[in-house]
Motif scaffolding. Sequence first.
Motif, PDB file in Angstrom:
ATOM      1  N   LEU A 258       0.824  -1.203   0.000  1.00 13.20           N
ATOM      2  CA  LEU A 258       0.000   0.000   0.000  1.00 13.20           C
ATOM      3  C   LEU A 258       0.859   1.253   0.000  1.00 13.20           C
ATOM      4  O   LEU A 258       1.937   1.283   0.601  1.00 13.20           O
ATOM      5  N   GLU A 259       0.361   2.280  -0.673  1.00 12.67           N
ATOM      6  CA  GLU A 259       1.014   3.583  -0.608  1.00 12.67           C
ATOM      7  C   GLU A 259       0.900   4.136   0.815  1.00 12.67           C
ATOM      8  O   GLU A 259       0.021   3.743   1.585  1.00 12.67           O
ATOM      9  N   ASP A 260       1.785   5.070   1.149  1.00 14.36           N
ATOM     10  CA  ASP A 260       1.821   5.596   2.518  1.00 14.36           C
ATOM     11  C   ASP A 260       0.476   6.166   2.957  1.00 14.36           C
ATOM     12  O   ASP A 260      -0.011   5.871   4.056  1.00 14.36           O
ATOM     13  N   SER A 261      -0.130   6.988   2.111  1.00  8.24           N
ATOM     14  CA  SER A 261      -1.404   7.615   2.481  1.00  8.24           C
ATOM     15  C   SER A 261      -2.515   6.578   2.604  1.00  8.24           C
ATOM     16  O   SER A 261      -3.364   6.661   3.499  1.00  8.24           O
ATOM     17  N   THR A 262      -2.503   5.592   1.706  1.00  4.96           N
ATOM     18  CA  THR A 262      -3.521   4.534   1.757  1.00  4.96           C
ATOM     19  C   THR A 262      -3.348   3.686   3.005  1.00  4.96           C
ATOM     20  O   THR A 262      -4.325   3.345   3.683  1.00  4.96           O
ATOM     21  N   PHE A 263      -2.095   3.359   3.319  1.00  5.74           N
ATOM     22  CA  PHE A 263      -1.842   2.564   4.522  1.00  5.74           C
ATOM     23  C   PHE A 263      -2.288   3.309   5.774  1.00  5.74           C
ATOM     24  O   PHE A 263      -2.882   2.713   6.681  1.00  5.74           O
ATOM     25  N   GLU A 264      -2.031   4.607   5.833  1.00  4.84           N
ATOM     26  CA  GLU A 264      -2.427   5.388   7.002  1.00  4.84           C
ATOM     27  C   GLU A 264      -3.939   5.347   7.203  1.00  4.84           C
ATOM     28  O   GLU A 264      -4.427   5.159   8.325  1.00  4.84           O
ATOM     29  N   THR A 265      -4.684   5.491   6.111  1.00  5.87           N
ATOM     30  CA  THR A 265      -6.147   5.461   6.194  1.00  5.87           C
ATOM     31  C   THR A 265      -6.645   4.095   6.646  1.00  5.87           C
ATOM     32  O   THR A 265      -7.488   3.984   7.546  1.00  5.87           O
ATOM     33  N   ILE A 266      -6.117   3.046   6.019  1.00  2.00           N
ATOM     34  CA  ILE A 266      -6.560   1.691   6.352  1.00  2.00           C
ATOM     35  C   ILE A 266      -6.146   1.318   7.770  1.00  2.00           C
ATOM     36  O   ILE A 266      -6.902   0.677   8.511  1.00  2.00           O
TER      37      ILE A 266
END
Length: 213
Positions: free
Chosen positions: A53-61
Amino acid sequence: LLYYFRSLGAYLPHVLPEFLLEPEDYKIWSKDELNMRDVKTSDGFSDKNVFVLEDSTFETISKRAWADVLLQIYKVFVLQRVSSHSKTDPSSLESMQDMPRIKREPLSSNIYSSYERKILTWLNSNYEKNRKIVWKDCQKGGVPPRRWIVNFDQDLLDGLVLAAQVAAYCPYLIATHFIRMFTNPRTYQQFLHNSLILVKAMHAVNLNMDIKV
């Protein structure tokens, strides 16, 4: 740890262990998984896909995963201690007799546990008992219609059900706060208006819980 929570009744099929890692640890995990996949692929044994996952996507998930885990921990360790005490209230028997009942048997729902259904029963009882009291003089829609509360998201969205619960124990908030709520909200602004009133009512009784207006 997730297997342990699931064995106790936590519902976490969408949460993977790596979602609970720190961002830097997730990057290390991803790198190791990719390296292991490459090694197995070269040997012809790999049948596992690795999604990084991209950093921003990982943070959200990750935030959502942690929120769900904490809520499920509360469910299996706190809600299971909730007990119900049946009290016959003659004034509410007539209004409740036509309402569907929330079944509490363990196998009657594959979504909510028996103790979650106790909470739903409590929400239904208080809302039906108090809706005509709280909003009898409401100037923004009148008395709201009866409803059957069967979930903890859509049925609580307009704030009326939660307001009825608070009013049951803090009736002095009716005149100062709840009477100004929209009882048939249709726009986002009206939903927000109700939410703000509910939050301010909680602040008034020092029930803050880090909720910001």
